[in-house]
Design a protein around this motif. Structure first.
Motif, short mmCIF file in Angstrom:
data_model
loop_
_atom_site.label_atom_id
_atom_site.label_comp_id
_atom_site.label_asym_id
_atom_site.label_seq_id
_atom_site.Cartn_x
_atom_site.Cartn_y
_atom_site.Cartn_z
N SER A 157 0.83 -1.20 0.00
CA SER A 157 0.00 0.00 0.00
C SER A 157 0.87 1.26 0.00
O SER A 157 0.59 2.22 -0.72
N GLN A 158 1.96 1.21 0.80
CA GLN A 158 2.85 2.38 0.87
C GLN A 158 3.50 2.64 -0.48
O GLN A 158 3.49 3.78 -0.98
N PHE A 159 4.07 1.59 -1.09
CA PHE A 159 4.76 1.77 -2.37
C PHE A 159 3.79 2.14 -3.49
O PHE A 159 4.11 2.96 -4.35
N LEU A 160 2.58 1.55 -3.50
CA LEU A 160 1.62 1.84 -4.55
C LEU A 160 1.21 3.30 -4.50
O LEU A 160 1.15 4.00 -5.53
N GLY A 161 0.90 3.78 -3.29
CA GLY A 161 0.56 5.19 -3.15
C GLY A 161 1.71 6.10 -3.55
O GLY A 161 1.51 7.15 -4.19
N GLN A 162 2.88 5.72 -3.20
CA GLN A 162 4.07 6.50 -3.52
C GLN A 162 4.30 6.55 -5.03
O GLN A 162 4.53 7.62 -5.61
#
Length: 612
Positions: free
Chosen positions: A446-451
């Motif tokens: 979730s963190q990397f996708l949003g980033q």
């Protein structure tokens, strides 16, 4: 040279050579006996300023150097003998002593040939005798020695002292001096003062001498400890004890305890050095992280924009890839995904894409793990063999050191192979993506996708909007201008529609998706899985090395040593002594006995001091 010629001839000449006027050699006459003090007397030549015709001018420096070599010894008393028939300033010995404060403290001045003082010239010598000029801490004394005719007539010691006493009692101005100054006339007062100084010097030096003897005894004991124990009655027990002590010492080192040397220096334990290797391994694995650029490689972006997007893609990434990594662009990921499609539904892509990208990131892990293990193996093997050499260094001749070295080397080889196989197995397992750590995986995904989405949108021209959403504050910006008011209205409208609790940055999710969205998800999947696998791998490899190689060696070495031939005959052969070591032990024991005897005698003098 014949001793009769040497002692009887005042100027002996050696064959073919001129006689030397001065030499650094000395003739020593030693008087020994139970009631005779153990002292040495050196009669040095007078300091000269000139040489006779045909003489060697180098003798001037030679004589001064010779005098300095003796008087600079801190355990000697210096008699500064000044002849009264020549001015004090013309005698170099005074200059040599008086300019050195340390030397003056153990110097006694002696005025001689007082019977040759010019009439009326006694006052300047009396000032020196009274220590008013050219003062010395121990003062000056005045003596009258027998002249040459008296010596040739064979005057006795007693008659010479009587004549000296009569001279100072009868001759003016000596007989008219005050009582204190008269105490410094004659050889008797000089001898008494020398005795006092000698006693003080001995009292100062005895503790130093005792300390030096104690230090020498300690060195001798240390050398004796280094030699093998003599005449062993039970060689089998001795060998077993050596093995047990070695196992205990090895276990301490494998647990990471530091070495504390006799000098007080501390050498870090082997585990400390191994830990540094593990840390380098961790960093090397971290540097293999896939570096994704969530924008098209064909996008018309300036170098500054590319840098900003790259920094944003790596933001909050605790495991960034190397800065010079080429990385994967979003269009390249999508191209790979399209080429791997088979019969999937539109918008769906096979897991093979993700697996291939994961494999590309992890394919170098095995070589990194094996390199790490090789470095650890070299450290441990070198350290263990060093311990073997140190522990069994006294038993080289009989072959015990070599026998143990062979056993240890074989155990190291077996442990190396076992550990190597298990490391390869761990590395092979990592090539198949798998984890039950779902929460950690999804959290990072979730963190990397949003980033990645945020960076992609910036590359598409939404940078200003995204910046506004990140900096929006409803309390400060609402109503400030139309732009901020629009954001406020959207947030309020969504809340009225039943979507409360949104953050301004959540509005970015309302931006329309495009055909690149699957590529961003693949990037996030790969990057999140790498983080999960990285955390696992950099723990598993060091732990496997420690368990199988380091601790494993410590655990089964005892059984390996016990497998050696421990019969009495073999143990006796292993412990045989080198003849040189036997001789050295005898020398050390003799030296120790002499030192302890000397120490006992000196300590008895210290306990019962007396005047020398």
């Amino acid at each position: 040279m014949d001793t009769g010629v040497f002692l009887g001839d005042s100027e002996p000449i050696t064959a073919g050579h001129m006689a030397q006027t001065f030499s650094q050699n000395c003739v020593c006459i030693r008087v020994a006996g139970p009631d005779v003090p153990d002292l040495y007397f050196y009669d040095l030549p007078g300091i000269i300023a000139n040489v006779s015709d045909g003489g060697n001018e180098a003798d001037i420096k030679l004589v001064e150097s010779l005098a300095k070599s003796f008087i600079d010894r801190t355990n000697c008393i210096v008699l500064l003998v000044i002849s009264c028939e020549t001015d004090f300033e013309n005698q170099g010995a005074g200059r040599l002593v008086l300019k050195n404060p340390a030397l003056k403290s153990r110097t006694v001045g002696v005025l001689t040939k007082v019977d040759r003082i010019e009439l009326g010239g006694e006052d300047k010598w009396i000032k020196i005798l009274r220590n008013e000029e050219n003062a010395l801490p121990n003062g000056w004394f005045c003596v009258k020695q027998p002249d040459l005719p008296q010596l040739r007539s064979g005057i006795s010691w007693g008659d010479a002292k009587a004549a000296e006493k009569k001279f100072f009692m009868d001759m003016s101005p000596w007989s008219l001096l005050d009582r204190g100054t008269r105490g410094r006339l004659g050889s008797g007062g000089l001898a008494e003062q020398l005795g006092k100084i000698l006693s003080e010097l001995v009292a100062q030096k005895l503790p130093v001498i005792v300390g030096e003897i104690t230090r020498q005894i300690r060195f001798v004991n240390a050398e004796l400890v280094d030699l093998p124990a003599p005449n062993l009655k039970d060689p089998k027990t001795e060998v077993a004890s050596l093995f047990h002590d070695f196992e205990r010492k090895l276990s301490m080192h494998m647990q990471g305890l530091p070495d504390v040397h006799d000098t007080g220096n501390i050498t870090p334990g082997i585990v400390y050095s191994v830990s540094a290797t593990f840390e380098h391994f961790r960093d090397d694995v971290r540097d293999t992280a896939p570096r994704f650029h969530p924008w098209s490689s064909q996008a018309a972006l300036t170098a500054q924009v590319v840098k900003e997007l790259t920094d944003a893609a790596d933001e909050d990434d605790v495991v960034p890839g190397p800065a010079n990594s080429k990385g994967w662009y979003l269009d390249q990921v999508m191209d790979l995904a399209k080429r791997c499609r088979t019969k999937e539904l539109p918008g769906s892509y096979p897991f093979a894409v993700t697996r291939k990208l994961i494999f590309k990131s992890l394919e170098s892990w095995e070589s990194l793990a094996l390199h790490c293990f090789e470095e650890v193996q070299l450290l441990i093997s070198g350290h263990v063999m060093k311990l073997v050499r140190l522990h069994f260094r006294k038993h080289v001749l009989g072959g015990l050191l070599d026998a143990v070295a062979v056993v240890v080397t074989e155990r190291l080889r077996r442990r190396f192979q076992t550990t190597l196989d298990r490391i390869k197995s761990l590395c092979a397992n990592e090539l198949t993506p798998y984890t039950l750590n779902e929460h950690y995986f999804f959290s990072n995904r979730s963190q990397f996708l949003g980033q990645y989405k945020n960076v992609y949108r910036q590359s598409k021209g939404h940078k200003a909007l995204l910046a506004s959403l990140q900096t929006y504050n409803s309390l400060k910006n609402a109503g400030y201008d139309q732009h901020w008011q629009n954001i406020h209205d959207v947030m309020g409208g969504l809340a009225k529609l039943g979507v409360p609790g949104l953050k301004p940055t959540d509005l970015a999710k309302l931006l329309p998706e495009d055909e690149m969205a699957p590529g961003l998800e693949i990037m996030a999947d790969v990057r999140a899985y790498f983080k999960v696998a990285y955390k696992r791998f950099v723990d598993n490899i060091p732990q496997q090395i420690d368990t199988d190689f380091i601790q494993g060696l410590d655990e089964d070495l005892g059984l390996a040593l016990a497998s050696l031939d421990l019969t009495d005959g073999q143990c006796t052969a292993w412990l045989q002594e080198d003849p040189e070591e036997v001789l050295r032990r005898e020398e050390l024991l003799g030296k120790k006995k002499r030192l302890e005897l000397a120490k006992g005698k000196i300590e008895s003098v210290v306990r019962s001091p007396k005047t020398f």
